[in-house]
Design a protein around this motif. Structure first.
Motif, short mmCIF file in Angstrom:
data_model
loop_
_atom_site.label_atom_id
_atom_site.label_comp_id
_atom_site.label_asym_id
_atom_site.label_seq_id
_atom_site.Cartn_x
_atom_site.Cartn_y
_atom_site.Cartn_z
N PHE A 15 0.72 -1.13 0.10
CA PHE A 15 0.05 -0.19 0.03
C PHE A 15 0.98 1.30 -0.03
CE2 PHE A 15 -3.33 -2.78 2.19
CZ PHE A 15 -4.03 -2.91 1.08
N PRO A 16 0.51 2.32 -0.63
CA PRO A 16 1.52 3.47 -0.96
C PRO A 16 1.97 4.00 0.61
CG PRO A 16 -0.64 3.84 -2.21
CD PRO A 16 -0.53 2.41 -1.59
N ASN A 17 0.93 3.98 1.38
CA ASN A 17 1.24 4.59 2.87
C ASN A 17 2.29 3.62 3.80
OD1 ASN A 17 -0.53 6.71 2.16
ND2 ASN A 17 -2.05 5.77 3.21
N GLU A 18 2.24 2.42 3.25
CA GLU A 18 3.11 1.56 4.18
C GLU A 18 4.74 1.77 3.80
OE1 GLU A 18 1.66 -2.73 4.92
OE2 GLU A 18 1.37 -2.44 2.63
N THR A 19 4.98 2.64 2.94
CA THR A 19 6.53 2.72 2.60
C THR A 19 7.09 3.50 3.71
OG1 THR A 19 5.75 4.75 1.24
CG2 THR A 19 6.42 2.81 0.10
N LEU B 174 -12.88 9.81 12.48
CA LEU B 174 -12.18 10.92 12.44
C LEU B 174 -10.69 10.80 13.48
CD1 LEU B 174 -14.90 13.70 12.42
CD2 LEU B 174 -13.63 12.82 10.39
N ILE B 175 -10.19 11.96 13.33
CA ILE B 175 -8.77 12.14 14.12
C ILE B 175 -8.81 13.36 14.77
CG2 ILE B 175 -6.20 11.89 14.28
CD1 ILE B 175 -6.57 10.12 11.85
N ASP B 176 -8.63 13.55 15.92
CA ASP B 176 -8.45 14.78 16.77
C ASP B 176 -7.15 15.13 16.75
OD1 ASP B 176 -8.01 16.87 17.93
OD2 ASP B 176 -9.77 16.40 19.63
N GLU B 177 -6.68 15.88 15.44
CA GLU B 177 -5.16 16.36 15.57
C GLU B 177 -4.50 17.02 16.55
OE1 GLU B 177 -4.06 19.93 12.74
OE2 GLU B 177 -4.56 18.28 11.50
N LYS B 178 -5.35 17.58 17.35
CA LYS B 178 -4.94 18.34 18.59
C LYS B 178 -4.76 17.43 19.76
CE LYS B 178 -6.14 23.08 17.17
NZ LYS B 178 -6.91 22.57 16.04
N TYR B 179 -5.08 16.47 19.62
CA TYR B 179 -5.35 15.38 20.85
C TYR B 179 -4.19 14.18 20.60
CZ TYR B 179 -7.05 14.22 25.53
OH TYR B 179 -6.81 13.67 26.69
N CYS B 180 -4.06 13.82 19.24
CA CYS B 180 -3.40 12.82 19.04
C CYS B 180 -2.03 12.81 19.52
CB CYS B 180 -3.41 12.70 17.37
SG CYS B 180 -2.30 11.37 16.74
N ILE B 181 -1.31 11.53 20.04
CA ILE B 181 -0.09 11.66 20.62
C ILE B 181 1.10 11.41 19.41
CG2 ILE B 181 -0.55 11.61 22.91
CD1 ILE B 181 -0.10 8.51 22.84
N GLY B 182 0.54 10.95 18.25
CA GLY B 182 1.36 10.35 17.26
C GLY B 182 2.06 9.16 17.43
N CYS B 183 1.31 8.28 18.24
CA CYS B 183 1.96 6.84 18.63
C CYS B 183 1.91 5.91 17.45
CB CYS B 183 1.20 5.96 19.77
SG CYS B 183 -0.29 5.50 19.38
N GLU B 184 1.13 6.17 16.37
CA GLU B 184 1.00 5.46 15.22
C GLU B 184 0.38 3.97 15.50
OE1 GLU B 184 3.90 6.19 11.85
OE2 GLU B 184 4.88 7.09 13.83
N TYR B 185 -0.20 3.73 16.40
CA TYR B 185 -0.83 2.44 16.87
C TYR B 185 -1.84 2.35 15.98
CZ TYR B 185 -2.15 -1.26 20.21
OH TYR B 185 -2.28 -2.48 20.68
N CYS B 186 -2.62 3.31 15.46
CA CYS B 186 -3.80 3.13 14.60
C CYS B 186 -3.42 2.86 13.25
CB CYS B 186 -4.54 4.42 14.37
SG CYS B 186 -3.59 5.87 14.26
N VAL B 187 -1.94 3.35 12.72
CA VAL B 187 -1.50 3.18 11.45
C VAL B 187 -1.35 1.75 11.31
CG1 VAL B 187 0.44 3.77 9.98
CG2 VAL B 187 -0.66 5.41 11.32
N GLN B 188 -0.70 1.15 12.56
CA GLN B 188 -0.33 -0.28 12.54
C GLN B 188 -1.75 -1.04 12.40
OE1 GLN B 188 2.16 -1.88 11.95
NE2 GLN B 188 3.53 -0.62 13.30
N ALA B 189 -2.79 -0.74 13.14
CA ALA B 189 -3.99 -1.58 13.27
C ALA B 189 -4.95 -1.49 11.99
CB ALA B 189 -4.55 -1.10 14.44
N CYS B 190 -4.67 -0.48 11.28
CA CYS B 190 -5.74 -0.51 10.14
C CYS B 190 -5.13 -1.48 9.04
CB CYS B 190 -5.68 0.84 9.45
SG CYS B 190 -6.59 0.77 7.89
N PRO B 191 -6.10 -2.65 8.88
CA PRO B 191 -5.63 -3.55 7.78
C PRO B 191 -5.56 -3.14 6.38
CG PRO B 191 -7.67 -4.17 9.23
CD PRO B 191 -7.48 -2.83 9.39
N TYR B 192 -6.03 -1.91 6.03
CA TYR B 192 -6.26 -1.64 4.69
C TYR B 192 -5.13 -0.62 4.26
CZ TYR B 192 -10.90 -3.56 5.95
OH TYR B 192 -11.69 -4.38 5.87
N GLY B 193 -4.27 -0.18 5.13
CA GLY B 193 -3.22 0.91 5.03
C GLY B 193 -3.63 2.37 4.58
N ALA B 194 -5.07 2.57 5.34
CA ALA B 194 -5.53 3.60 5.02
C ALA B 194 -4.86 4.98 5.77
CB ALA B 194 -7.03 3.84 5.33
N ARG B 195 -4.30 4.56 6.75
CA ARG B 195 -3.71 5.69 7.55
C ARG B 195 -2.19 5.95 7.31
NH1 ARG B 195 -5.94 6.91 12.97
NH2 ARG B 195 -8.26 6.67 12.50
#
Ligand code: SF4
Ligand code: SF4
Lengths: 407, 275
Positions: A15-19, B174-195
């Motif tokens: 996926f593009p974001n995975e890079t 949605l993501i509250d960018e004023k509250y997000c700590i930037g841990c990227e746990y969500c990036v990891q967890a999304c199975p679709y690579g959407a984040r």
């Protein structure tokens, strides 16, 4: 601050974001450190809870080791966060469905427990030091004993009761903390390499193993440094435990690996390419071959061949160093390896940490060395060795066996 | 007597607020009242607008992959609309190309982020598919637009330790960018690579279905610009909306149903290889 992107090369389709790898080397360091904490704490509780005399000479040092590492455990996480200044958001408004929501509380609780345990373990010594010291030293040791200088038999029995209770709580807490870290990875369904029920147990065993290994090395190094003889029974005991736990740990990981391969779910072709290609050296050679099977062999020879003296010490230290490397490789192969398999199951990414920067190799090395610095300071302030300053201040407890749960 | 000039807008609002507050929150604490003021002032400039009622909508997205021509106007419009980093590593939406060559079992897949496509386009901020298969015998080929699925059981929301990622009542994640700590746990967890991680805000980012637009009655930017109508958007609470009709009139599928995420982005015309 300009953030330099660390773009990962890949093959196949990702996926593009995975890079851009979400979790860097810091997230591999973090479970490594919690593991060392849990392992070191186990060694200290062997004496404090189970009363195993073999580990007595190391019990207090192991406790300081656990504390030194635990204090630095949040550091790799903070270095990873985009907004470390907001880290407390997770504690102010914990979102309880998150496997990570309780980490802050858990870590804080555990640090308190360790500090409290150290307070009781070193109280008697500190009272004596406060008496002998002058000026700033007097103030410092007075403060760390909370200005209570009662070292009567009754008070000491009371201390020991507390110590026992704290250690009893500490054992599940330390292992819970680390099993929990395993759960953070094992509970993610988005990654084939992580989503496993065995993950918490595997993390736990590797933690205990790494703690034993670390203490073997530290015990020998500190003994040489202090020019005192290495405590052979202690090293032998540690080596034996290391051997046992290591075998079990390797077995678990083997089962886990067999599961992934045998179940052969979607993406298995890719996983086979992965394990036989980029993962071959870090996984089979370093983590299993040199890091686990070799030390198992050496340790078995040391224990069953009734080897003693210098050979035992050298063999144990070599095995311990290999195990420490192996456990780090395990963290790396899980954290980084898991992210190398694309969520598309059609591509493989690769990751090389940058040399400089917040989440770089150098920063990771610093984070891993920092606890040793703290440990050095702590051992200067609170010498944990039984032979230290014995003439200056004999401790009553040295010559009598303290009833653990006296009335 | 000279007529009193109408109070300036802000004053008027404060006045109306005051009346509203007395009526609505007679007995409520004073502190809560001042909080309301601030919220209202913010919503006047941003989204959702004050009259938007998020309990009245249930947004959903549809993709008709049989229509997509891979022109990538959507990817371009999305980046422009949302100010997303124009490089090849941060996409709120992207398009995948699946090509089966003659005699091949598996599809060859690429997206606009593929280096060869970037080379053909000339720059990272320009999006196009190259013509790499022109000399090959192609058996079957199609494009698949991808986007955050605004899942019913979003793994990203589940794992967020702070609650910065949340699901709105109208079904948008949605993501509250004023509250997000930037841990990227969500990036990891999304199975679709959407984040992905926004290096400027140092927080996670993803598609919002253009929440600032849809709450004002507009379409998401990608839907708006798609020249062939491959992207469909609307309110499932309205049986006559394009999305309701799309779902009713087609046998729709979702991506990776086995994850249990229950996506709200419905596809037609995809194939076994699409993840
Ligand atoms: S697609 Fe991913 S980011 Fe979007 S809601 Fe589902 S889990 Fe969250
Ligand atoms: S990066 Fe932000 S939104 Fe994502 S899990 Fe962490 S705190 Fe939540």
């Amino acid at each position: 601050m300009e953030h330099v992107l660390n773009i990962s090369p890949y093959i196949g389709y990702v996926f593009p974001n995975e890079t851009v790898f979400p979790w860097s080397v810091m997230i591999a360091v973090y479970p490594y450190m919690t593991g060392l904490v849990a392992g070191a704490f186990s060694v200290s509780s062997f004496y404090h809870v189970f009363g195993m005399q073999t580990y007595k000479p190391l019990a207090r040092f192991a406790l300081l080791t656990a504390l030194s590492f635990m204090i630095f455990v949040p550091l790799p996480l903070l270095l990873h966060l985009g907004h470390p200044e907001r880290a407390f958001n997770a504690m102010i408004t914990p979102h309880w469905t998150s496997a990570f929501a309780a980490f802050g509380y858990f870590a804080a609780f555990y640090v308190c427990l360790l500090v409290l345990e150290c307070f009781f373990v070193f109280r008697e010594d500190n009272v004596a030091r406060a008496k002998n010291a002058t000026g700033l030293g007097k103030l410092f040791y007075g403060a760390v004993t909370l200005w209570s200088d009662d070292v009567s038999q009754k008070a000491r029995i009371y201390d020991h009761k507390w110590l026992f209770v704290l250690a009893v709580i500490g054992v599940p807490a330390a292992h819970g903390l680390h099993g929990y870290v395993g759960f953070v990875f094992g509970s993610l369904k988005s990654r084939e390499w992580w989503g496993s029920d065995l993950m918490p147990v595997i993390f736990l065993f590797s933690a205990v193993v790494s703690g034993f290994a670390l203490l073997i090395v530290l015990h020998v190094v500190t003994s040489l440094w202090r020019k005192v003889p290495v405590n052979i029974p202690c090293v032998r005991g540690l080596a034996g435990s290391l051997w046992g736990f290591l075998m079990f740990g390797v077995l678990l990981e083997g089962v886990e690996y067999a599961n992934v391969i045998y179940k052969a779910r979607e993406g298995i072709e890719l996983i086979l390419v992965f394990v036989s290609g980029p993962l071959f050296v870090p996984y089979f050679v370093l983590q299993f071959g040199i890091g686990a099977f070799l030390p198992i062999g050496i340790l078995a020879f040391l224990i069953f061949g009734k080897v003693g003296g210098r050979t035992l010490v050298v063999g144990a230290v070599v095995s311990a160093l290999l195990v420490l490397m192996s456990v780090f490789m395990m963290r790396w192969n899980v954290v980084i390896g898991g992210q190398m398999i694309s969520k598309t199951l059609k591509g493989l990414l690769s990751y090389t940490p940058p040399l400089l920067g917040r989440e770089s190799l150098l920063a990771a090395i610093f984070v891993m060395l920092a606890p040793f610095g703290l440990l050095w300071v702590l051992t200067r302030l609170f010498p944990p060795w039984d032979d230290a300053d014995k003439q200056a201040m004999p401790r009553a407890a040295d010559n009598e066996k303290m009833p653990l749960l006296a009335e | 007597m000279k007529r009193k000039k109408a109070p300036p807008k802000t004053e008027r609002r404060a006045f109306l607020n005051m009346i509203g507050k007395t009526v609505v929150s007679a007995g409520a604490m004073l502190g809560a009242g001042s909080l309301l003021d601030k919220k209202e002032a913010a919503s006047a400039q941003s989204f959702p607008t004050a009259d938007y009622d998020w309990t009245k909508h249930r947004w959903a997205f549809g993709v008709d992959a049989t229509r997509c021509i891979g022109c990538l106007r959507c990817a371009e419009a999305c980046k422009a609309e949302n100010g997303t980093n124009p490089d090849a590593h941060h996409f709120r939406t992207w398009v995948e190309r699946y090509v089966y060559l003659e005699g091949e079992e598996r599809a060859l897949v690429d997206s606009q982020a593929d280096p060869q496509n970037i080379a053909a386009a000339g720059a990272e901020g320009v999006y196009r598919f190259d013509n790499r298969y022109k000399d090959e015998k192609v058996d079957k080929a199609f494009f698949v637009p991808k986007i955050c699925n605004h899942c019913t059981h979003p793994a990203c929301v589940q794992v967020c330790p702070t609650g910065a990622t949340y699901k709105t009542k109208d079904g948008v994640v949605l993501i509250d960018e004023k509250y997000c700590i930037g841990c990227e746990y969500c990036v990891q967890a999304c199975p679709y690579g959407a984040r992905f991680f926004n290096t400027e805000t140092q927080t996670s980012e993803k598609c919002t279905w253009c929440y600032h637009r849809i709450t004002k009655g507009l379409q998401p930017a990608c839907v708006e610009v798609c020249p062939v109508g491959a992207r469909i958007f609307g309110d499932r609470n309205d049986p006559a909306s394009p999305i309701s009709e799309f779902i009713r009139n087609n046998r729709v599928s979702v991506l990776k149903p086995e994850t249990g995420n229950a996506p709200n982005c419905f596809y037609i015309g995809i194939d076994k290889e699409v993840q």
